[in-house]
Design a protein around this motif. Structure first.
Motif, PDB file in Angstrom:
ATOM      1  N   MET A  34      36.196 -22.982  30.974  1.00 16.86           N
ATOM      2  CA  MET A  34      37.145 -22.393  31.921  1.00 16.86           C
ATOM      3  C   MET A  34      36.757 -22.792  33.344  1.00 16.86           C
ATOM      4  SD  MET A  34      39.232 -20.871  29.958  1.00 16.86           S
ATOM      5  CE  MET A  34      40.231 -20.128  31.259  1.00 16.86           C
ATOM      6  N   SER A  35      37.762 -23.196  34.095  1.00 17.91           N
ATOM      7  CA  SER A  35      37.518 -23.649  35.462  1.00 17.91           C
ATOM      8  C   SER A  35      38.526 -23.054  36.426  1.00 17.91           C
ATOM      9  CB  SER A  35      37.606 -25.173  35.550  1.00 17.91           C
ATOM     10  OG  SER A  35      36.609 -25.802  34.776  1.00 17.91           O
ATOM     11  N   THR A  50      33.248 -24.054  37.382  1.00 20.98           N
ATOM     12  CA  THR A  50      33.405 -24.125  35.934  1.00 20.98           C
ATOM     13  C   THR A  50      32.374 -23.233  35.256  1.00 20.98           C
ATOM     14  OG1 THR A  50      34.224 -26.394  35.985  1.00 20.98           O
ATOM     15  CG2 THR A  50      33.287 -25.626  33.907  1.00 20.98           C
ATOM     16  N   VAL A  51      32.820 -22.537  34.224  1.00 24.17           N
ATOM     17  CA  VAL A  51      31.893 -21.863  33.308  1.00 24.17           C
ATOM     18  C   VAL A  51      32.244 -22.373  31.911  1.00 24.17           C
ATOM     19  CG1 VAL A  51      33.358 -19.783  33.292  1.00 24.17           C
ATOM     20  CG2 VAL A  51      31.004 -19.676  32.425  1.00 24.17           C
ATOM     21  N   THR A  52      31.285 -23.050  31.280  1.00 22.57           N
ATOM     22  CA  THR A  52      31.556 -23.662  29.991  1.00 22.57           C
ATOM     23  C   THR A  52      31.540 -22.634  28.869  1.00 22.57           C
ATOM     24  OG1 THR A  52      29.271 -24.129  29.429  1.00 22.57           O
ATOM     25  CG2 THR A  52      30.414 -25.754  30.812  1.00 22.57           C
ATOM     26  N   ARG A  53      31.937 -23.052  27.690  1.00 22.80           N
ATOM     27  CA  ARG A  53      31.927 -22.154  26.540  1.00 22.80           C
ATOM     28  C   ARG A  53      30.513 -21.691  26.244  1.00 22.80           C
ATOM     29  NH1 ARG A  53      33.278 -25.479  21.105  1.00 22.80           N
ATOM     30  NH2 ARG A  53      32.077 -23.788  20.224  1.00 22.80           N
ATOM     31  N   ASN A  58      28.873 -24.379  37.070  1.00 20.12           N
ATOM     32  CA  ASN A  58      28.772 -25.377  38.142  1.00 20.12           C
ATOM     33  C   ASN A  58      29.759 -25.042  39.246  1.00 20.12           C
ATOM     34  OD1 ASN A  58      26.865 -27.602  37.185  1.00 20.12           O
ATOM     35  ND2 ASN A  58      28.213 -27.369  35.423  1.00 20.12           N
ATOM     36  N   TYR A  59      29.377 -25.380  40.469  1.00 18.13           N
ATOM     37  CA  TYR A  59      30.218 -25.122  41.637  1.00 18.13           C
ATOM     38  C   TYR A  59      30.375 -26.377  42.472  1.00 18.13           C
ATOM     39  CZ  TYR A  59      29.173 -20.193  40.708  1.00 18.13           C
ATOM     40  OH  TYR A  59      29.043 -18.963  40.131  1.00 18.13           O
ATOM     41  N   ARG A  71      32.903 -15.105  33.068  1.00 14.11           N
ATOM     42  CA  ARG A  71      33.893 -14.998  32.005  1.00 14.11           C
ATOM     43  C   ARG A  71      33.590 -13.817  31.117  1.00 14.11           C
ATOM     44  NH1 ARG A  71      34.022 -20.398  28.825  1.00 14.11           N
ATOM     45  NH2 ARG A  71      35.428 -19.229  27.430  1.00 14.11           N
ATOM     46  N   ASP A  72      34.653 -13.293  30.535  1.00 17.45           N
ATOM     47  CA  ASP A  72      34.573 -12.180  29.590  1.00 17.45           C
ATOM     48  C   ASP A  72      35.301 -12.616  28.333  1.00 17.45           C
ATOM     49  OD1 ASP A  72      36.034  -8.807  29.527  1.00 17.45           O
ATOM     50  OD2 ASP A  72      34.717  -9.861  28.140  1.00 17.45           O
ATOM     51  N   ASN A  73      34.536 -13.097  27.352  1.00 16.51           N
ATOM     52  CA  ASN A  73      35.166 -13.606  26.138  1.00 16.51           C
ATOM     53  C   ASN A  73      35.884 -12.506  25.351  1.00 16.51           C
ATOM     54  OD1 ASN A  73      34.353 -16.245  26.657  1.00 16.51           O
ATOM     55  ND2 ASN A  73      32.483 -16.067  25.432  1.00 16.51           N
ATOM     56  N   GLY A  74      35.386 -11.291  25.451  1.00 14.94           N
ATOM     57  CA  GLY A  74      36.050 -10.193  24.753  1.00 14.94           C
ATOM     58  C   GLY A  74      37.411  -9.861  25.343  1.00 14.94           C
ATOM     59  N   GLY A  75      37.529 -10.088  26.657  1.00 21.43           N
ATOM     60  CA  GLY A  75      38.788  -9.819  27.340  1.00 21.43           C
ATOM     61  C   GLY A  75      39.633 -11.045  27.597  1.00 21.43           C
TER      62      GLY A  75
END
Length: 115
Positions: A34-35, A50-53, A58-59, A71-75
């Motif tokens: 997700m970016s 970016t936050v990878t799976r 990275n910024y 990131r919130d994978n549950g949401g």
């Protein structure tokens, strides 16, 4: 049907903060990197964070130390906390979901930094 819906943009004074949110539907969220991208008037779209799976983050150099992605994978959501905002951060911010074989974009949310 895949949807990425951003929210949280607005008008803020220099030095202020905004928190952007992006909620996904129609995808298996945890499979995607997700970016956040942004596009200022007259400029090309640029990668912000970016936050990878796997959780690697990275910024862009221009936002390091000021922005934080999570990131919130549950949401099924990704967030961008933007602090110490500058006028040059003014742009439409887009959420992006990507794997090796497919890519999706949100519709964008406007963030304006102005006194």
């Amino acid at each position: 049907q895949v949807q990425l819906v951003e929210s949280g943009g607005g008008l803020v004074q220099p030095g202020g903060s905004l928190r952007l949110s992006c909620t996904a539907s129609g995808i298996i969220f945890w499979l995607y990197d997700m970016s956040w991208y942004r596009q200022a008037p007259g400029k090309e779209r640029e990668l912000v964070a970016t936050v990878t799976r796997g959780g690697t983050i990275n910024y862009a150099d221009s936002v390091k130390g000021r922005f934080a992605v999570s990131r919130d994978n549950g949401g099924d959501s990704v967030y961008l906390q933007m602090n110490s905002l500058k006028p040059e951060d003014t742009a439409v911010y887009y959420c992006n979901a990507k794997t090796l074989v497919e890519e999706y974009w949100g519709q964008g949310t406007q963030a304006t930094v102005s006194s």
